[in-house]
Design a protein around this motif. Structure first.
Motif, PDB file in Angstrom:
ATOM      1  N   LEU B  99     -13.969  46.569   9.593  1.00  0.00           N
ATOM      2  CA  LEU B  99     -12.844  46.795  10.115  1.00  0.00           C
ATOM      3  C   LEU B  99     -12.636  47.295  11.655  1.00  0.00           C
ATOM      4  O   LEU B  99     -12.057  46.776  12.281  1.00  0.00           O
ATOM      5  CB  LEU B  99     -11.510  47.402   9.333  1.00  0.00           C
ATOM      6  N   ILE B 100     -13.582  48.045  11.737  1.00  0.00           N
ATOM      7  CA  ILE B 100     -13.864  48.874  12.926  1.00  0.00           C
ATOM      8  C   ILE B 100     -14.563  47.873  14.002  1.00  0.00           C
ATOM      9  O   ILE B 100     -14.145  47.953  15.242  1.00  0.00           O
ATOM     10  CB  ILE B 100     -14.633  50.105  12.946  1.00  0.00           C
ATOM     11  N   VAL B 103     -11.519  46.049  15.242  1.00  0.00           N
ATOM     12  CA  VAL B 103     -10.713  46.480  16.228  1.00  0.00           C
ATOM     13  C   VAL B 103     -11.479  46.607  17.716  1.00  0.00           C
ATOM     14  O   VAL B 103     -10.826  46.626  18.596  1.00  0.00           O
ATOM     15  CB  VAL B 103     -10.522  47.998  15.574  1.00  0.00           C
ATOM     16  N   LEU B 104     -12.586  46.962  17.549  1.00  0.00           N
ATOM     17  CA  LEU B 104     -13.563  46.931  18.845  1.00  0.00           C
ATOM     18  C   LEU B 104     -13.541  45.556  19.581  1.00  0.00           C
ATOM     19  O   LEU B 104     -13.289  45.750  20.760  1.00  0.00           O
ATOM     20  CB  LEU B 104     -15.187  47.257  18.499  1.00  0.00           C
ATOM     21  N   VAL B 106     -10.771  43.466  19.248  1.00  0.00           N
ATOM     22  CA  VAL B 106      -9.480  43.533  19.882  1.00  0.00           C
ATOM     23  C   VAL B 106      -9.604  44.189  21.290  1.00  0.00           C
ATOM     24  O   VAL B 106      -8.952  43.889  22.177  1.00  0.00           O
ATOM     25  CB  VAL B 106      -8.687  44.214  19.163  1.00  0.00           C
ATOM     26  N   ASN B 107     -10.303  45.466  21.393  1.00  0.00           N
ATOM     27  CA  ASN B 107     -10.182  46.354  22.314  1.00  0.00           C
ATOM     28  C   ASN B 107     -11.300  46.111  23.455  1.00  0.00           C
ATOM     29  O   ASN B 107     -11.460  47.088  24.283  1.00  0.00           O
ATOM     30  CB  ASN B 107     -10.097  47.825  22.093  1.00  0.00           C
TER      31      ASN B 107
ATOM     32  N   THR C 264      -3.709  50.083  19.612  1.00  0.00           N
ATOM     33  CA  THR C 264      -4.780  49.320  19.038  1.00  0.00           C
ATOM     34  C   THR C 264      -5.812  49.942  18.502  1.00  0.00           C
ATOM     35  O   THR C 264      -6.696  49.080  17.951  1.00  0.00           O
ATOM     36  CB  THR C 264      -5.102  48.207  20.253  1.00  0.00           C
ATOM     37  N   TRP C 265      -6.106  51.263  18.462  1.00  0.00           N
ATOM     38  CA  TRP C 265      -7.141  51.870  17.808  1.00  0.00           C
ATOM     39  C   TRP C 265      -6.725  52.411  16.498  1.00  0.00           C
ATOM     40  O   TRP C 265      -7.676  52.835  15.698  1.00  0.00           O
ATOM     41  CB  TRP C 265      -7.773  52.660  18.639  1.00  0.00           C
ATOM     42  N   ALA C 268      -9.188  51.435  13.853  1.00  0.00           N
ATOM     43  CA  ALA C 268     -10.702  52.057  14.016  1.00  0.00           C
ATOM     44  C   ALA C 268     -10.570  53.707  13.845  1.00  0.00           C
ATOM     45  O   ALA C 268     -11.553  54.136  13.136  1.00  0.00           O
ATOM     46  CB  ALA C 268     -11.120  51.382  15.597  1.00  0.00           C
TER      47      ALA C 268
ATOM     48  N   THR D 185      -2.379  42.411  19.096  1.00  0.00           N
ATOM     49  CA  THR D 185      -3.230  41.565  18.469  1.00  0.00           C
ATOM     50  C   THR D 185      -2.811  40.154  18.322  1.00  0.00           C
ATOM     51  O   THR D 185      -3.314  39.429  17.746  1.00  0.00           O
ATOM     52  CB  THR D 185      -3.620  42.126  17.040  1.00  0.00           C
TER      53      THR D 185
END
Lengths: 241, 294, 294, 385
Positions: B99-100, B103-104, B106-107, C264-265, C268, D185
């Protein structure tokens, strides 16, 4: 009180037990002897309802308990002290006893528990510590105590002395004797034949899943076949040779 | 035949890439390691390959190789960090890793294309090439299933203490399972991405863990053959049950649940049982014939 | 302070959802992946009923609890029980229970998606939330109910498992199911009852969360499932107090991230936290270590 | 696979060249040679019929069905010429979208495709469309990377192209401080929240005092609602998916925020109705609304109500306009082959048309509309003047 006739048990295609007959009585010890893999444990577990037997008869006080699940068998007054003791390690000593008294009423359980503590003072001492921290012998005491909590009339014991130091074996056998003297019947599988025979009233010899000999403990000490069965098949062949 | 091939070319492709993904989850499971890091590796491999192609204009195969290697290396690192964990605790930690990764992505700003992901990674991978890659992976895995190696792997899974006692380095085996899982997962991610030309953060998620796990368990969890069967089933199932139309998902649910209940060793288990019964019947017949002759 | 209260509300939502899952997983060893679908479908049935007739909150909650309990009990009876019966050991059954749950979850999800076309749904209720101000802090009546229910049931279950006869039996089953049966515990019946209770909790969570959020979507359950999984592992499997703690830690971490406006984090940071905690405490925060002398 | 494709596209390219030449010679006369109008024209709809965003695909299907009924009944493409719709379900999954697209494209009977509504699905299939040379009209799919080649078209204008009126209206109301709460997202919202709206506010001298990104998985907005209430901006621009919006509206109310709230067309189609009274006064721009009074929109609204006995939504309008665009394209080029339709689509795009969404113009292959601002009041949309 317990009558087992011509019991057959199988694991899948393997017939582990085919034709075991035995009986056990109040205040008496029935000792089951036999080589490793002769089907002693399977017999005990099937009687106690952990494994469904294929055919035969298992009667307690004249009423069949054949094929009944373990939790019902316990309510009929017969309880198994399993091989390897199977203590609930993370639970406290007292919780182990309380789960043993699951079928009893609260008041009854409390009364039995104090009796158990009287019989095994070490358990009272360690009542609030985790059962996994007990020594092997203490664990066997706890297994007995836990079984006693259901106020059984008949206890099935699977290798109670296994893995214990020799001095501990005596202590364990002494507690078995105490329980028998209080009127409880015992059906015991035991590798340590000397210790077992010292206690036993009746001896049943099982070879390759079958009862081959039944008699009193005194006769057993005399009879060679029994010794052979105890020592295993190899000894029998040697005797023949 | 060729029309059939044209109509289903994407499904064939998806079957092969799904097989790779499923294998990346299956390998650690066969070593008794409950790791889902393969899905994270899928994401890393996919993004790496796409970035290499889109941002650095690499060609297809170097991009795929970079994706697989980077994913393998990172997964191995994760494995070294989490190797102390057991059972589902390991499962949770590796899912967290996956999941991390998402997220990475996405960012990641321009690098990863943010929520929209990267598009335009037009890889040149043909089905035969994909098939060769899959064959090589499967061939190497087959080596770990054969005889002595297979027995060692089984021991590492079923009885690590015994394995240690007979001189199998359990810790090393388990670490290697992370590396292999990462390499295969990265390969799956890179090839899927370049075949599809896009990758988005939404793809690297828990759902992918579920898809691959379902494929393995329903197919058969002990051999790559099971993973293949599972991948075929779940990629083609929608085509086979198209007649139930909008109830497809309901039918899917029933099929998965029924498989869990009735097929303890997956479809592969059924096939093996059937084969065994067929062979023993054969032998019994032969034995009977011999007896009669005598 | 207001942030703490908001985090507490969020934590209570997670807790309500996770409790039922933690109960069955930590005792009878069933990791029920259909819990999210049970949660959602209970609220969905509430939605369908209230489309016909407007109902008070308590009645809706009662309906959802009943539906949840029934669904969960049926799942146990028709899927998990047969799997357990066929499996050689609890361990062998684990993976198949997981997959069975995934399959079963697909069915109510597909039905609800079809009926709602995946648009959000809520209740027509005579209840409407009021905003209360206590010591300058704002909380809605629904929020208050959720916090009270979450904490109350969380603590209640913890105490019940520690003190009661059945609670003890459940904990014993968590250690050694077979031996527990030998103590006179009717395992299938107790498991059935426990699953029904867990389903009821899912239904309760579904109804209360729908009141709190105004509406939920068919997919809402899936999103909570992974969080609940994380919470239980974080707290330590088998420890109800751990689940309570885990829920508030996760909610606290998420709220902190939002407060810092790193929206958005969120995943994470929260999953990174779980990852780190597991590295320090591999058995979870309040999980039992293997207590054993020999 | 590539080699197969290349060979195929080469052949298709040759065929196209011939067809083009013929079309040029024949002056686009209907029924001439290879490129006439077939009696039955199959259009594939490759969109979500099930799964998490089924409402867009199912909605478009209804709209398309209405359009087909009109086209066939009018004999718009000539006597006895009928359009048929063939459904392919992408089930909310990217890999399903590419395999279903591939199936539809491999079927030579399929003349044109209504492409996936989800941006990520659409971006994945867009390159395939060019390789296989099948004209594909997307609806929704408002992100970049969708309309990228000669074969990709989009009938729904991307949200950012009709969001300006929201800012105009806020400016007219004298709003200065703006907060943005957006799902970072979700590609469309990320683009709008991070690039387009900041640019629009800057032009108008407004300040963005808060920008709060959330994830797709965010369900509770108590914390953000609190932050917004504390900041108390003049207006909040809320870019969230359907269930998130319902929750956020309720929690903003509970947190005591009483400024203006502006949302998006995602709140249309009754998606906000579960918020009840909390949604009253919510304003959002839509490419289509039942409240629109343009002649062609009213005609669509009434026809839809008559056929389906319910209120049409923007997704219905998508399917309707897309299908009519294809029909007009066939009529214009007089050729129902894939290449013919592609040419027709380009031709119609140059002219624009009046459809359910009112006056539709094009930027390249991509639709643009004025859009209207509507206000949600007690379960109904009404136009904001």
């Amino acid at each position: 009180m317990l009558e087992v006739k011509d019991l057959h048990v199988s694991y899948g295609p393997v017939n582990a037990v085919h034709g075991v007959s035995l009986s056990a009585h109040e205040g008496k010890v029935t000792l089951v002897l036999g080589a490793n893999g002769a089907g002693k444990s399977t017999t005990l577990r099937s009687i106690a309802g952990f494994h469904k037997p294929k055919s035969g008869a298992v009667e307690l006080d004249g009423r069949s308990v054949f094929g009944q699940p373990a939790h019902r068998v316990v309510r009929r007054g017969m309880t198994l002290v399993p091989e390897g003791r199977k203590i609930f390690f993370p639970l406290t000593v007292e919780e182990n006893l309380r789960i043993g008294g699951y079928t009893a009423s609260r008041a009854n359980a409390d009364a039995t528990m104090s009796q158990v503590y009287d019989t095994f003072p070490i358990l009272a001492e360690r009542r609030h510590s985790a059962a996994g921290l007990l020594s092997g012998g203490e664990q066997q005491m706890l297994a007995f105590g836990r079984a006693l909590m259901s106020q059984p009339r008949l206890m099935l014991m699977d290798e109670p002395s296994m893995g214990l130091a020799p001095t501990m074996v005596n202590t364990v056998m002494e507690s078995v004797r105490a329980m028998v003297e209080s009127g409880i019947g015992v059906l015991m599988v035991e590798q340590n034949a000397d210790a077992g025979l010292a206690l036993a009233d009746t001896v049943v010899v099982v070879t390759r899943g079958e009862t081959v000999w039944t008699g009193s403990a005194a006769e057993a000490r005399e009879d060679k076949a029994v010794v052979h069965a105890m020592l295993g098949e190899a000894a029998l062949d040697d005797a023949r040779g | 035949m060729s029309t059939w091939y044209d109509m289903n070319v994407i499904l064939i492709q998806t079957t092969l890439t799904t097989l790779l993904l499923a294998l990346s989850i299956q390998v650690p499971l066969r070593f008794g390691v409950f790791s889902f890091a393969g899905v994270g590796a899928f994401g890393i491999g996919g993004y790496t390959a796409a970035i290499a192609m889109v941002r650095f204009e690499w060609s297809t195969w170097p991009a795929v190789a970079l994706g697989a290697l980077l994913a393998g290396a990172i997964t191995l690192l994760v494995g070294l960090v989490v190797q102390r964990l057991t059972g589902l605790y390991m499962g949770m930690a590796t899912i967290a890793f996956t999941l991390i990764v998402s997220v990475l992505a996405v960012n990641g700003g321009d690098w990863t294309g943010g929520a929209m992901g990267l598009y335009g990674a037009l890889g040149e991978i043909s089905i035969p090439q994909l098939a060769v890659v899959v064959l090589v992976v499967v061939g190497l895995l087959q080596l770990t299933e054969l005889s002595s190696m297979g027995r060692r792997v089984d021991a590492v899974r079923d009885d690590p203490e015994l394995a240690n006692a007979v001189g199998v380095n359990v810790v090393l085996y388990r670490r290697m399972s992370f590396l292999v899982s990462g390499l295969i997962g990265g390969l799956a991610g890179a090839m899927t991405t370049l075949l599809r030309t896009t990758i988005t953060p939404a793809e690297v998620n828990f759902h992918l863990v579920i898809v691959s796990l379902t494929a393995i368990v329903v197919g058969g969890s002990r051999s790559w053959v099971g993973a293949l069967i599972g991948s075929i089933i779940f990629v083609w199932l929608p085509t086979w049950i198209a007649f139930v139309a909008e109830w497809e998902k309901v039918a899917y649910g029933f099929i998965v649940a029924a498989a869990a209940i009735y097929l303890p060793n997956g479809v592969l288990g059924v096939i093996k049982d059937g084969w065994h019964r067929f062979r023993t019947r054969d032998e019994r017949a032969r034995a009977a014939a011999v007896a009669e002759e005598a | 302070m207001q942030d703490v209260l908001n985090a507490a509300t969020l934590g209570s939502i997670y807790l309500l959802f996770a409790l039922g899952m933690a109960l069955v997983w930590g005792t009878i060893g069933i990791l029920n992946f259909a819990h999210g679908a049970t949660f959602m479908f209970s609220a969905f049935i509430g939605h369908l009923v209230t489309q016909r007739v407007e109902l008070p909150m308590l009645v809706i909650v009662a309906i959802a609890v009943a539906v949840g309990a029934a669904m969960s009990a049926l799942t146990q009876l028709l899927a998990f029980q047969p799997i357990l019966r066929r499996a050689k050991s609890q361990h062998a059954a684990e993976m198949r229970i997981l997959i069975g749950g995934i399959g079963i979850a697909a069915i109510p999800l597909a039905i609800a998606q079809r009926e709602t076309r995946s648009s959000p749904f809520g209740f027509q209720s005579t209840y409407s939330a009021e905003v209360m101000e206590i010591f300058g802090l704002r909380i809605t009546t629904t929020g208050m109910i959720i916090v009270l229910c979450g904490l109350g049931i969380g603590i209640g279950l913890t105490v019940w498992l520690r003190q009661s006869r059945r609670g003890l039996a459940l904990r014993a089953i968590g250690v050694d199911p077979e031996t527990t049966a030998g103590m006179g515990v009717n395992r299938p019946a107790l498991a059935f009852g426990t699953m029904a209770v867990a389903g009821g909790l899912a239904g309760l969570a579904g109804a209360l969360l729908t009141f709190q959020l105004g509406a939920i979507a068919p997919e809402t359950g899936d999103q909570l499932l992974i969080k609940a999984f994380a919470i239980i592992v974080l707290g330590g499997l088998g420890s109800m107090a751990g689940t309570v703690l885990g829920a508030y830690i996760l909610a606290g971490a998420e709220s902190f991230v939002l407060e810092m406006n790193w929206g958005t984090w969120v995943d994470a940071v929260s999953f990174g936290l779980i990852f780190l905690i597991l590295l320090v405490r591999p058995q979870g925060l309040l999980g039992r270590k293997e207590v054993r002398r020999t | 696979m590539i080699s197969a494709w290349t060979r195929k596209s080469l052949l298709a390219g040759l065929a196209t060249a011939t067809a083009l030449g013929m079309a040029a010679c024949g002056g686009g006369a209907t029924g001439s040679g290879d490129g006439g109008i077939a009696d039955t024209i199959t259009i594939a709809q490759v969109q979500d019929q099930t799964g998490a965003v089924a409402y867009a695909g199912v909605g478009a299907k209804e709209g398309a069905e209405l359009a087909i009924e009109e086209i066939n009944e009018q004999g718009f493409l000539g006597d006895g010429v009928t359009i048929e719709l063939e459904e392919y379900d992408t089930a909310g999954e990217i890999e399903r979208a590419s395999s279903e697209m591939n199936k539809a494209m491999a079927d030579q009977n399929v003349s044109a495709i209504l492409g996936p509504t989800q941006s990520q699905q659409a971006a994945t299939v867009a390159p395939l469309v060019e390789r296989m040379k099948v004209p594909t009209v997307f609806t929704q799919a408002g992100a970049e990377g969708v309309v990228i080649n000669d074969w990709t078209f989009r009938a729904t204008p991307p949200m950012e192209t009709y969001y300006e009126p929201v800012l105009d209206q806020l400016e007219a109301e004298g709003a200065k401080d703006i907060a943005i709460l957006y799902n970072a997202t979700f590609p469309t919202f990320a683009l709008l929240g991070e690039d387009d709206i900041p640019a629009m506010t800057e032009e108008r001298g407004m300040d963005i005092v808060q920008s709060l990104p959330v994830q797709m998985t965010t369900q509770d907005f108590a914390s953000q609602a609190q932050q917004i209430a504390d900041e108390d901006p003049d207006a909040l621009i809320m870019l969230l998916i359907a269930p998130q919006s319902v929750t956020a509206l309720g929690q903003l109310e509970d947190a005591g925020y009483d400024g203006a709230i502006r949302a998006t067309s995602v709140q249309a189609a009754g998606n906000i109705s579960e918020a009840g009274d909390d949604a009253n006064g919510l304003i959002y721009p839509v490419p289509y609304s039942t409240a629109m009074d343009t002649e062609s929109s009213v005609a669509f609204t009434e026809a839809f109500r008559k056929k389906f006995d319910k209120e049409p939504n923007p997704y219905n309008a998508d399917g309707y306009d897309a299908m009519w665009w294809i029909a007009r394209a066939i009529e214009a080029s007089g050729d129902s082959s894939r290449e013919g339709i592609r040419e027709g689509l380009v031709q119609i795009a140059e002219e624009g048309y009046d459809g359910a969404m009112g006056e539709v113009t094009f930027e390249g292959n991509d639709a643009r509309v004025e859009g209207v601002l509507v206000e949600w009041q007690n379960g109904k949309e009404r136009l904001v003047e």
